[in-house]
Structure formats: C-alpha cells, structure tokens
Scaffold this motif. Structure first.
Motif, PDB file in Angstrom:
ATOM      1  N   UNK A  66       0.749  -1.497  -0.121  1.00 19.98           N
ATOM      2  CA  UNK A  66       0.074   0.437  -0.064  1.00 19.98           C
ATOM      3  C   UNK A  66       0.856   1.477  -0.143  1.00 19.98           C
ATOM      4  N   UNK A  67       1.505   1.160   0.380  1.00 25.41           N
ATOM      5  CA  UNK A  67       2.938   2.269   0.438  1.00 25.41           C
ATOM      6  C   UNK A  67       3.812   2.497  -0.653  1.00 25.41           C
ATOM      7  N   UNK A  68       3.644   1.341  -0.752  1.00 27.25           N
ATOM      8  CA  UNK A  68       4.658   1.952  -2.576  1.00 27.25           C
ATOM      9  C   UNK A  68       3.598   2.450  -3.435  1.00 27.25           C
ATOM     10  N   UNK A  69       2.324   1.701  -3.157  1.00 29.91           N
ATOM     11  CA  UNK A  69       0.917   2.494  -4.276  1.00 29.91           C
ATOM     12  C   UNK A  69       1.482   3.705  -4.096  1.00 29.91           C
ATOM     13  N   UNK A  70       1.191   4.436  -2.873  1.00 29.66           N
ATOM     14  CA  UNK A  70       0.613   5.482  -2.819  1.00 29.66           C
ATOM     15  C   UNK A  70       2.053   6.543  -2.716  1.00 29.66           C
ATOM     16  N   UNK A  71       3.422   6.071  -2.778  1.00 25.14           N
ATOM     17  CA  UNK A  71       4.311   6.664  -3.474  1.00 25.14           C
ATOM     18  C   UNK A  71       4.434   7.288  -4.410  1.00 25.14           C
ATOM     19  N   UNK A  72       4.386   5.738  -5.528  1.00 27.75           N
ATOM     20  CA  UNK A  72       3.876   5.681  -6.546  1.00 27.75           C
ATOM     21  C   UNK A  72       3.425   7.139  -7.425  1.00 27.75           C
ATOM     22  N   UNK A  73       2.809   6.703  -7.060  1.00 28.78           N
ATOM     23  CA  UNK A  73       0.609   7.700  -7.421  1.00 28.78           C
ATOM     24  C   UNK A  73       1.360   9.498  -7.059  1.00 28.78           C
ATOM     25  N   UNK A  74       1.437   9.462  -6.082  1.00 23.97           N
ATOM     26  CA  UNK A  74       2.326  10.897  -5.176  1.00 23.97           C
ATOM     27  C   UNK A  74       2.923  11.252  -6.607  1.00 23.97           C
ATOM     28  N   UNK A  75       4.176  10.184  -6.792  1.00 25.99           N
ATOM     29  CA  UNK A  75       5.612  10.781  -7.209  1.00 25.99           C
ATOM     30  C   UNK A  75       4.941  11.138  -8.328  1.00 25.99           C
ATOM     31  N   UNK A  76       4.107  11.040  -9.347  1.00 31.11           N
ATOM     32  CA  UNK A  76       3.461  10.671 -10.679  1.00 31.11           C
ATOM     33  C   UNK A  76       2.878  12.012 -10.752  1.00 31.11           C
ATOM     34  N   UNK A  77       2.532  12.306 -10.269  1.00 32.28           N
ATOM     35  CA  UNK A  77       1.229  13.480 -10.002  1.00 32.28           C
ATOM     36  C   UNK A  77       1.942  14.477  -9.924  1.00 32.28           C
ATOM     37  N   UNK A  78       2.904  14.348  -8.431  1.00 31.61           N
ATOM     38  CA  UNK A  78       3.977  15.852  -8.678  1.00 31.61           C
ATOM     39  C   UNK A  78       5.345  15.653  -9.674  1.00 31.61           C
ATOM     40  N   UNK A  79       5.896  14.562 -10.970  1.00 28.82           N
ATOM     41  CA  UNK A  79       6.056  14.993 -11.651  1.00 28.82           C
ATOM     42  C   UNK A  79       5.110  15.745 -12.658  1.00 28.82           C
TER      43      UNK A  79
END
Ligand SMILES: C[C@]12CC[C@@H]3c4cc(O)c(O)cc4CC[C@H]3[C@@H]1CC[C@@H]2O
Ligand SMILES: [Ca+2]
Ligand SMILES: [Mg+2]
Ligand SMILES: [Mg+2]
Length: 219
Positions: free
Chosen positions: A93-106
């Motif tokens: 779950x933490x992996x997905x949260x970080x990846x999605x937040x990263x993609x949005x911030x990118x």
C-alpha cells in the motif's frame, strides 16, 4: 567503486547504509515515465541546448522521486525508471501511495518546466508548445539488487514487472498516468477510470489498465 549506484548515494544521504543489495525476488512497485515530444524538440535545437533541457528535466524529476520516497533506478534518455519497495522494503500500500504521489508531482513539475521553457522561447522554432508526460505504474515481483561484477555493478530491478510498467507508459494517453489492476486495487474508485486491456508481447496474460486522475491522493 567508480560507479556508486544512485541508490547508495541516496541512502548515504539519509544515513542508512545497512542494506543487503544481493539480488533477491521481491514485490515492488515500478514507475516508468517518458516524455512525448522531446525527440521532436531536439530536432529544432542545437545539441548543447537539448542536453541542458534534458538535465533540467531529469534534475526536477529526480527531486520529485526522492521527495516522494522513491528510488531512481536509471534514466534511459528522457525515460525514468523509479522503484518503490527497493532497496528499502515498503508495504504494498505504501509503495502505491508513494508511486502515485510521485507521478502526480512529476506531472505538476513538468507543467512548471514547460511554462519556464515557453518563456525562454524553447518552443519558438517548433509547432510544439510543450512536451508531455506519460507514466506507467505496475506492482509485481522482480529480482532487485546489484547486477554486474566487482568491476562494474548497477542496482536495478529485473523481470516482467519492469516491462509491464514501461508498456503501460507507452499505452498511456499523453499527459496521463496508466496503472495495472494490481496498483488500482489500492486506489479509490473515484480516482480511476477503466482503460482498455493491454496485450503484451512476451507477457502471456492480458494486462487490465486504469487511468488515474491527477488529483492529490487521499492517504
Ligand atoms: C524497460 C525496457 C527498456 C525501455 C523500453 C521502453 C522505452 C520507452 O521509451 C518506451 O516508450 C517504451 C518501452 C517499452 C519496453 C521497455 C523495455 C522492456 C525491458 C527493458 O529493460
Ligand atoms: Ca541503476
Ligand atoms: Mg518512449
Ligand atoms: Mg523517451
């Protein structure tokens, strides 16, 4: 070692070097991003300027990946491979949260870069008015660790999950984030819209896809 992998530099910065980097299979989340239009843009600019723009882009995106707790595995031209859950273990779950937040911030960071480049006249010689971002995110097993030899080694992830993330990226509508069902399972219904299934050569099953809306993810 002549080539200290970025992940070790990153971990040294955070004071955590107690890592076992021997290759091992692990559930990770892979983010693969690429720019649409950079090659076309590079045809209208002298190569030194293209290099400056690429470095500006990669610097901004690396800050975003690190800022959201990801590992930058490698750059492939303007494509970026980032890992969540390696080398630092994270819950799925933490992996997905970080990846999605990263993609949005990118996505947001590239919008700022496009504005700056427009103001600098970067797009004046081209019908392009911006470069666009495509991102694929998949969660699955991969073998992660140091690959190579004592003379030259590189920390990376090997396996179909990396390929799937890259293929999701290539299938994404420019400016969007496309994820697999394994990732969508961790997202709210209202955050995703079903995409068309992806037939992947070299991967026998069809990959269901979901487009993620660019709002900030609820924790
Ligand atoms: C990850 C990969 C290198 C990047 C390759 C890629 C690059 C790119 O810029 C794209 O737009 C799409 C792809 C799809 C295949 C990817 C390859 C599968 C195994 C290999 O390690
Ligand atoms: Ca690497
Ligand atoms: Mg590409
Ligand atoms: Mg590219």
């Amino acid at each position: 070692k002549r080539f200290l992998p970025a992940v070790l530099v990153q971990k040294a910065a955070t004071g955590d070097l107690t890592l076992d980097l021997r290759p091992e299979p692990r559930l990770i989340t892979v983010l693969f991003s690429d720019i649409v239009g950079f090659t076309q843009l590079s045809n209208t600019l002298r190569s030194r300027r293209v290099a400056e723009l690429l470095n500006e882009y990669l610097e901004a995106m690396t800050k975003v990946v690190f800022g959201n707790g990801g590992t930058v595995d490698k750059f492939m031209g303007d494509a970026i491979l980032a890992l969540y859950g390696a080398p630092e273990e994270l819950t799925p779950n933490e992996q997905v949260r970080r990846a999605i937040n990263t993609a949005r911030a990118m996505h947001r960071s590239l919008a700022e870069l496009n504005q700056r480049w427009r103001n600098q006249g970067v797009f004046d010689g081209d019908r392009l008015t911006s470069v666009q971002f495509r991102c694929g995110i998949h969660q699955g097993t991969a073998v992660v660790g140091m690959f190579g030899s004592a003379e030259r080694a590189d920390y990376t992830a090997i396996g179909p999950s990396v390929n799937i993330a890259a293929r999701l990226q290539a299938a994404a509508v420019p400016g969007t984030i496309l994820v697999s069902a394994a990732v969508a399972d961790y997202l709210q219904e209202e955050e995703i819209t079903k995409g068309s299934p992806l037939e992947l050569k070299g991967v026998d099953e069809t990959v269901l896809t979901f487009a993620v809306i660019p709002e900030v993810m609820v924790n």
